[in-house]
Design an enzyme around this catalytic site. Structure first.
Site, PDB file in Angstrom:
ATOM      1  N   ASP A 135       0.814  -1.228   0.000  1.00  0.00           N
ATOM      2  CA  ASP A 135       0.000   0.000   0.000  1.00  0.00           C
ATOM      3  C   ASP A 135       0.847   1.279   0.000  1.00  0.00           C
ATOM      4  O   ASP A 135       0.332   2.357  -0.301  1.00  0.00           O
ATOM      5  CB  ASP A 135      -0.930   0.024   1.226  1.00  0.00           C
ATOM      6  CG  ASP A 135      -1.816  -1.202   1.315  1.00  0.00           C
ATOM      7  OD1 ASP A 135      -2.022  -1.850   0.279  1.00  0.00           O
ATOM      8  OD2 ASP A 135      -2.289  -1.513   2.420  1.00  0.00           O
ATOM      9  N   ARG A 170     -15.414  -2.420 -24.976  1.00  0.00           N
ATOM     10  CA  ARG A 170     -15.992  -2.404 -23.627  1.00  0.00           C
ATOM     11  C   ARG A 170     -15.289  -1.389 -22.721  1.00  0.00           C
ATOM     12  O   ARG A 170     -14.158  -0.984 -22.993  1.00  0.00           O
ATOM     13  CB  ARG A 170     -15.814  -3.775 -22.962  1.00  0.00           C
ATOM     14  CG  ARG A 170     -16.804  -4.798 -23.425  1.00  0.00           C
ATOM     15  CD  ARG A 170     -16.412  -6.152 -22.883  1.00  0.00           C
ATOM     16  NE  ARG A 170     -17.443  -7.147 -23.148  1.00  0.00           N
ATOM     17  CZ  ARG A 170     -17.232  -8.445 -23.072  1.00  0.00           C
ATOM     18  NH1 ARG A 170     -16.044  -8.914 -22.759  1.00  0.00           N
ATOM     19  NH2 ARG A 170     -18.204  -9.287 -23.305  1.00  0.00           N
ATOM     20  N   GLU A 230      -9.437   0.080  -4.435  1.00  0.00           N
ATOM     21  CA  GLU A 230     -10.483  -0.607  -3.646  1.00  0.00           C
ATOM     22  C   GLU A 230     -11.125   0.341  -2.635  1.00  0.00           C
ATOM     23  O   GLU A 230     -12.251   0.132  -2.202  1.00  0.00           O
ATOM     24  CB  GLU A 230      -9.912  -1.842  -2.944  1.00  0.00           C
ATOM     25  CG  GLU A 230      -8.799  -1.516  -1.952  1.00  0.00           C
ATOM     26  CD  GLU A 230      -8.244  -2.741  -1.236  1.00  0.00           C
ATOM     27  OE1 GLU A 230      -8.795  -3.847  -1.365  1.00  0.00           O
ATOM     28  OE2 GLU A 230      -7.226  -2.584  -0.532  1.00  0.00           O
TER      29      GLU A 230
HETATM   30  O1  F6P Z   1      -2.330  -4.043   3.374  1.00  0.00           O
HETATM   31  C1  F6P Z   1      -2.149  -4.885   2.289  1.00  0.00           C
HETATM   32  C2  F6P Z   1      -3.465  -5.301   1.722  1.00  0.00           C
HETATM   33  O2  F6P Z   1      -3.220  -6.167   0.632  1.00  0.00           O
HETATM   34  C3  F6P Z   1      -4.402  -4.170   1.311  1.00  0.00           C
HETATM   35  O3  F6P Z   1      -4.046  -3.596   0.085  1.00  0.00           O
HETATM   36  C4  F6P Z   1      -5.732  -4.867   1.323  1.00  0.00           C
HETATM   37  O4  F6P Z   1      -6.778  -3.953   1.546  1.00  0.00           O
HETATM   38  C5  F6P Z   1      -5.600  -5.820   2.467  1.00  0.00           C
HETATM   39  O5  F6P Z   1      -4.218  -6.022   2.665  1.00  0.00           O
HETATM   40  C6  F6P Z   1      -6.267  -7.154   2.239  1.00  0.00           C
HETATM   41  O6  F6P Z   1      -6.195  -7.870   3.419  1.00  0.00           O
HETATM   42  P1  F6P Z   1      -6.459  -9.432   3.578  1.00  0.00           P
HETATM   43  O7  F6P Z   1      -5.250 -10.138   3.039  1.00  0.00           O
HETATM   44  O8  F6P Z   1      -6.606  -9.626   5.041  1.00  0.00           O
HETATM   45  O9  F6P Z   1      -7.666  -9.751   2.777  1.00  0.00           O
END
Ligand code: F6P
Length: 356
Positions: A135, A170, A230
């Site tokens: 991140d 698309r 996301e």
């Molecule tokens: O912090 C890393 C990350 O991959 C984020 O980008 C994502 O929101 C989260 O972890 C997903 O977490 P998990 O592996 O618990 O689903």
């Protein structure tokens, strides 16, 4: 010297490379080194689950993804609450640290992990933190490891989508990870030539997104690619309180924001819109060359901080140099994309829309 080591939180590429950097540096400079590798993050420290590792365990892992120690999430919010089994987690961690007579605990992890590392420092433990996460949201370091490897994967996903989007006329949305920040989406979107980039730091207006797609249609472009974080959020939702937003999301018929946007685009533009979610692939596989080098340097700098007995720091990268950043200065702070920053302005100048 007795060193404990653990990897906590969501994994990423180059965790092994970073541990290798620490251990090789220590092994090369310290006599009588014992490494205690705790299993599955803080859980291993809480429950005394560890194995003794030798220099050989860290050989050949520079290019290997995942973590040889295993990882798990131990939310900071619950760290002071007893577990289901009644265990006082902080007390257990301190007591295992002391029982083993550790000189230092090397902790690899993201924001939550860092907060717990800082708490352990406040409790009197010697800790060194290494900033891991795809991140790139850790305050105090220019870059976290995993970030550049994840960009490659997200970019590759968007590259693949490009050809099929063009064949089928698309609109495609590629949903990129990144939790509450848009670094990964911004970099992957730019690196793969996405037409519209939506990130949490710049709440989007769906009418502007639709106008962007229509403008492309009118200019003869038969497809549009959106890189959507996301955590992307509409201007309307950005006005809600945390509680109101949570309630709204819980009631939403869409699995994520991308599906909602896709539906709105189909309704307004009369085109098919598809969503692709590369998901955890973005955290998987081998680290790229940048992360291997970054982690070798961060690991070496962490090893040196331990040799100097300069504990209580995150080892970050600032202006191309490794740096010891006191945990009390960075723990609990988030590094977000600056919506008015130079990079965003440069990308907007190209005509790429942020939907604002
Ligand atoms: O912090 C890393 C990350 O991959 C984020 O980008 C994502 O929101 C989260 O972890 C997903 O977490 P998990 O592996 O618990 O689903």
């Amino acid at each position: 010297m007795k060193i404990g080591m653990l990897t906590s939180g969501g994994d990423c590429q180059a965790l092994n490379a970073a541990m290798r950097g620490v251990v090789k540096t220590l092994a090369n400079n310290v006599d009588d080194l014992t490494i205690y590798g705790f299993s599955n993050g803080y859980q291993g420290l809480i429950y005394g689950k560890y194995r003794i590792l030798t220099k050989a365990d860290f050989s050949g892992i520079l290019t290997v993804g995942g973590t040889i120690l295993g990882s798990s999430r131990t939310p900071f919010k619950q760290i002071r609450e007893p577990g289901e089994d009644g265990v006082d987690k902080v007390h257990a961690m301190k007591s295992n640290y002391e029982k083993l007579g550790l000189d230092c605990l090397v902790i690899l992890g993201g924001n939550g992990t860092q907060k717990t590392a800082n708490l352990l420092r406040e409790e009197g433990l010697n800790v060194i933190h290494l900033p891991k996460t795809i991140d790139n949201d850790i305050y105090g370091t220019d870059v976290t490891f995993g970030f550049y490897s994840a960009i490659d994967i997200a970019c590759h996903s968007i590259d693949c989508i490009h050809t099929t989007a063009a064949s089928h006329n698309r609109v495609f949305i590629v949903e990129v990870m990144g939790h509450k920040v848009g670094w990964l989406t911004l970099y992957a979107g730019v690196g793969s030539g996405a037409d519209i980039i939506l990130i949490p730091e710049i709440p989007y207006d769906i009418d502007k997104v639709i106008a962007g797609i229509k403008k492309r249609q009118e200019s003869g472009k038969n497809f549009t690619i959106l890189a959507v974080a996301e955590g992307a959020i509409s201007k309307e939702d950005a006005k809600l309180s945390k509680k109101e937003l949570k309630k709204k999301i819980a009631k939403s018929p869409y699995p994520s924001v991308s599906y909602k946007i896709a539906h709105e685009i189909e309704e307004a533009c009369g085109v098919e819109a598809r969503v692709t979610v590369p998901g955890h692939m973005q955290r998987g596989g081998a680290p790229d060359a940048y992360d291997r080098i970054l982690c070798t340097r961060l690991g070496a700098a962490a090893g040196q901080a331990i040799i100097d007995k300069d504990y209580g720091n995150m080892i970050g990268m600032v202006n191309g140099e490794t740096k010891r950043i006191p945990l009390e200065k960075c723990a609990g702070k988030l590094k977000s994309v600056d919506p008015k920053g130079k990079m965003v302005r440069e990308i907007k100048a190209l005509g790429i829309s942020f939907g604002d």
